[in-house]
Design an enzyme around this catalytic site. Structure first.
Site, PDB file in Angstrom:
ATOM      1  NE  ARG A  36      -4.474  -1.321   1.664  1.00  0.00           N
ATOM      2  CZ  ARG A  36      -5.262  -1.606   2.568  1.00  0.00           C
ATOM      3  NH1 ARG A  36      -5.310  -1.506   3.857  1.00  0.00           N
ATOM      4  NH2 ARG A  36      -6.439  -2.069   2.111  1.00  0.00           N
ATOM      5  CE  LYS A 197     -18.529 -15.140   9.253  1.00  0.00           C
ATOM      6  NZ  LYS A 197     -17.260 -14.531   9.077  1.00  0.00           N
ATOM      7  N   GLY A 350      -7.954  -8.034  -0.351  1.00  0.00           N
ATOM      8  CA  GLY A 350      -8.039  -8.716   0.761  1.00  0.00           C
ATOM      9  C   GLY A 350      -7.384 -10.000   0.685  1.00  0.00           C
ATOM     10  N   GLY A 373     -12.582  -4.166   1.593  1.00  0.00           N
ATOM     11  CA  GLY A 373     -13.677  -3.734   1.644  1.00  0.00           C
ATOM     12  C   GLY A 373     -14.050  -2.664   0.393  1.00  0.00           C
TER      13      GLY A 373
HETATM   14  N1  LIG Z   1     -14.396 -24.224   3.207  1.00  0.00           N
HETATM   15  C1  LIG Z   1     -13.954 -23.212   4.241  1.00  0.00           C
HETATM   16  N2  LIG Z   1     -14.310 -23.279   5.322  1.00  0.00           N
HETATM   17  C2  LIG Z   1     -13.780 -22.497   6.261  1.00  0.00           C
HETATM   18  N3  LIG Z   1     -13.342 -21.238   6.017  1.00  0.00           N
HETATM   19  C3  LIG Z   1     -12.906 -21.180   4.466  1.00  0.00           C
HETATM   20  C4  LIG Z   1     -13.179 -22.087   3.859  1.00  0.00           C
HETATM   21  N4  LIG Z   1     -12.719 -21.591   2.553  1.00  0.00           N
HETATM   22  C5  LIG Z   1     -11.962 -20.522   2.760  1.00  0.00           C
HETATM   23  N5  LIG Z   1     -12.354 -20.098   4.102  1.00  0.00           N
HETATM   24  C6  LIG Z   1     -11.516 -19.029   4.760  1.00  0.00           C
HETATM   25  O1  LIG Z   1     -12.241 -17.777   4.394  1.00  0.00           O
HETATM   26  C7  LIG Z   1     -11.526 -16.654   4.693  1.00  0.00           C
HETATM   27  C8  LIG Z   1     -11.544 -15.682   3.672  1.00  0.00           C
HETATM   28  O2  LIG Z   1     -12.881 -15.373   3.432  1.00  0.00           O
HETATM   29  P1  LIG Z   1     -13.379 -13.915   3.701  1.00  0.00           P
HETATM   30  O3  LIG Z   1     -15.002 -13.940   3.394  1.00  0.00           O
HETATM   31  O4  LIG Z   1     -12.866 -13.123   4.787  1.00  0.00           O
HETATM   32  O5  LIG Z   1     -12.759 -13.406   2.221  1.00  0.00           O
HETATM   33  P2  LIG Z   1     -12.342 -11.992   1.811  1.00  0.00           P
HETATM   34  O6  LIG Z   1     -11.136 -11.566   2.852  1.00  0.00           O
HETATM   35  O7  LIG Z   1     -13.375 -11.289   1.911  1.00  0.00           O
HETATM   36  O8  LIG Z   1     -11.661 -12.224   0.606  1.00  0.00           O
HETATM   37  P3  LIG Z   1     -11.329 -11.047  -0.472  1.00  0.00           P
HETATM   38  O9  LIG Z   1     -10.900 -10.003   0.341  1.00  0.00           O
HETATM   39  O10 LIG Z   1     -10.571 -11.793  -1.402  1.00  0.00           O
HETATM   40  O11 LIG Z   1     -12.676 -11.037  -1.203  1.00  0.00           O
HETATM   41  C9  LIG Z   1      -9.958 -17.317   4.787  1.00  0.00           C
HETATM   42  O12 LIG Z   1      -9.505 -17.123   6.030  1.00  0.00           O
HETATM   43  C10 LIG Z   1     -10.112 -18.754   4.501  1.00  0.00           C
HETATM   44  O13 LIG Z   1      -9.404 -19.549   5.293  1.00  0.00           O
HETATM   45  O1  LIG Z   2      -7.616  -2.079   5.140  1.00  0.00           O
HETATM   46  C1  LIG Z   2      -8.630  -1.826   4.502  1.00  0.00           C
HETATM   47  O2  LIG Z   2      -9.395  -2.365   3.944  1.00  0.00           O
HETATM   48  C2  LIG Z   2      -8.960  -0.192   4.782  1.00  0.00           C
HETATM   49  O3  LIG Z   2      -7.763   0.507   5.143  1.00  0.00           O
HETATM   50  C3  LIG Z   2     -10.082   0.277   5.469  1.00  0.00           C
HETATM   51  O4  LIG Z   2      -9.838  -0.151   6.976  1.00  0.00           O
HETATM   52  P1  LIG Z   2     -10.950  -0.236   7.798  1.00  0.00           P
HETATM   53  O5  LIG Z   2     -12.102  -1.599   7.414  1.00  0.00           O
HETATM   54  O6  LIG Z   2     -10.679  -0.367   9.284  1.00  0.00           O
HETATM   55  O7  LIG Z   2     -11.955   0.926   7.646  1.00  0.00           O
END
Ligand SMILES: Nc1ncnc2c1ncn2[C@@H]1O[C@H](COP(=O)(O)OP(=O)(O)OP(=O)(O)O)[C@@H](O)[C@H]1O
Ligand SMILES: O=C(O)[C@H](O)COP(=O)(O)O
Length: 393
Positions: A36, A197, A350, A373
């Site tokens: 970043r 989720k 993410g 996000g």
């Molecule tokens: N089958 C599963 N059972 C439990 N946890 C899982 C499974 N598949 C993936 N995960 C977990 O989901 C987490 C990521 O989910 P999350 O919904 O937070 O994605 P994210 O961070 O939003 O991804 P992105 O930002 O790339 O969209 C990871 O830590 C991973 O280990």
């Molecule tokens: O890491 C992020 O997604 C941004 O820096 C925003 O952070 P925040 O979810 O704490 O607002």
């Protein structure tokens, strides 16, 4: 992009308040991923070269309106200084007399980093007085914090109402790449949605069914679909309040003639650990007491093939528990397919970005968003307050 860019205004000799997203991961005071910071260099260097006085502001973590020593931006200033090859002044305050004195001392081309803006309650409350205090430090506001653009805070939104407000180069790049992908996609357009989720991905799945040609589902959110179809899912993740919704997604995709892919086989384990008992089963054969932790080899092959035959791929969320090595192969195969396809590949930040980094495939993707996000909300079609507040062209 319909917002004014920093390139379209005169910044020479001006004091420019630049909101950046330096919310970087830290371990024992050391930055573990400086992506970043590096991604904001084009904007910071541009302003230095043009002779602006650069005032940088960022949040770091979630200090909840108090000073948290570990969340000071001091290590960030040091890293930025190394990357720029020049000194970066650092303030230990966010606003106030000492900050004003440091701003007054800036010469053209100098850089000052303010303290973590979330140390003050007014930041997240989008307090007008704080926004005005930020604005009073500068002549121009530049928002380069795409990662925080979904937050309507004093330094991301409020300030833009008080001085001329434009987009930085990173902000511009993110909005152009993601905007083009959504508004003018090359086809076939494949959207990959994974993660844990369903709840977190409802709007993005819904939107992708409308605009993509292929929707690939993986990760923990798959099992809510399976349970809704009457299958045994054992101890796999499930959101019982979203069963009906998953059936509606399948119905909608069918109605719109979209290809909706769910895993056909999965890796199961009897514990959430690397040394757990493991097996690979078709999704109709998940035993009671076991849980799905990754997509299986047949699914990986199908997904890789769809990715290979796409022109645009947007990926959001891992295919399995990629942090645990034996459950990482599904995510790895999808990452490899994204790395090698001719399609334009966009990773929505993410965990998928973290996975691509971990597999050392990040530099083979076309665009990895700096927003987690923020990129999700953008892809859901939501307006980002930090962008809306900027001046139109
Ligand atoms: N089958 C599963 N059972 C439990 N946890 C899982 C499974 N598949 C993936 N995960 C977990 O989901 C987490 C990521 O989910 P999350 O919904 O937070 O994605 P994210 O961070 O939003 O991804 P992105 O930002 O790339 O969209 C990871 O830590 C991973 O280990
Ligand atoms: O890491 C992020 O997604 C941004 O820096 C925003 O952070 P925040 O979810 O704490 O607002």
């Amino acid at each position: 992009m319909n917002k004014k860019s920093v390139r379209e205004i005169d910044v020479a000799g001006k004091k420019v308040f630049v909101r950046v997203d330096f919310n970087v991961p830290l371990e024992n005071g050391k930055i573990t991923d400086d992506t970043r910071i590096r991604e904001t260099l084009p904007t910071v260097k541009y302003l230095i070269e043009k002779g602006a006085k650069v005032i940088l502001a960022s949040h770091l973590g979630r200090p909840k309106a108090q000073v948290v020593e570990e969340l000071r931006l001091t290590p960030v200033a040091a890293r930025l200084s190394e990357l720029l090859g020049k000194p970066v002044a650092k303030s230990d305050e966010v606003v106030g007399a000492s900050v004003q004195a440091q701003v007054d001392a800036l010469k053209d081309g100098d850089v000052l980093l303010l303290e973590n803006v979330r140390f003050l309650a007014g930041e997240e409350a989008n307090d007008v007085e704080l926004a005005k205090a930020f604005a009073s430090l500068a002549d121009i506001y530049v928002n380069d914090a795409f990662g925080a653009a979904h937050r309507a805070h004093a330094s991301t939104e409020g300030i833009a109402h008080h001085i001329p407000a434009v987009a930085g180069l990173l902000m511009e790049k993110e909005l152009d790449v993601l905007g083009n992908a959504l508004n003018n996609p090359k086809r076939p357009f494949t959207a990959i949605v994974g993660g844990s989720k369903v709840k977190d991905k409802i709007d993005v799945i819904n939107k992708m069914i409308e605009i993509a040609d292929n929707i690939i589902i993986g990760g923990g959110l798959s099992y809510t679909f399976f349970k809704a179809q009457g299958k045994e899912i054992g101890l796999s993740l499930c959101d019982d309040s979203k069963l009906e919704l998953t059936l509606e997604f399948l119905e909608k995709a069918k109605k719109l003639g979209k290809n909706f892919y769910l895993p056909i086989d999965v890796v199961i384990a009897d514990d959430f650990k690397a040394d757990a008992n493991k097996d690979i089963v078709d999704i109709d054969h998940i035993p009671v007491g076991w849980e799905g932790v990754d997509i299986g080899p047949k699914t990986r092959e199908i997904y890789a093939d769809v990715i290979k035959n796409s022109q645009l791929v947007v990926w959001n969320g891992p295919m399995g528990v990629f942090e645990i090595e034996p459950f990482s192969y599904g995510t790895l195969e999808v990452a490899k397919a994204c790395a090698t396809t001719e399609a334009y590949t966009v990773i929505g930040g993410g965990d998928s970005a973290a996975a691509a980094e971990k597999f050392k495939l990040a530099d083979q993707m076309d665009h990895i968003s700096t927003g987690g996000g923020a990129s999700l909300e953008f892809m859901e079609g939501k307006a980002l307050p930090g962008v809306v507040a900027l001046n139109d062209k």
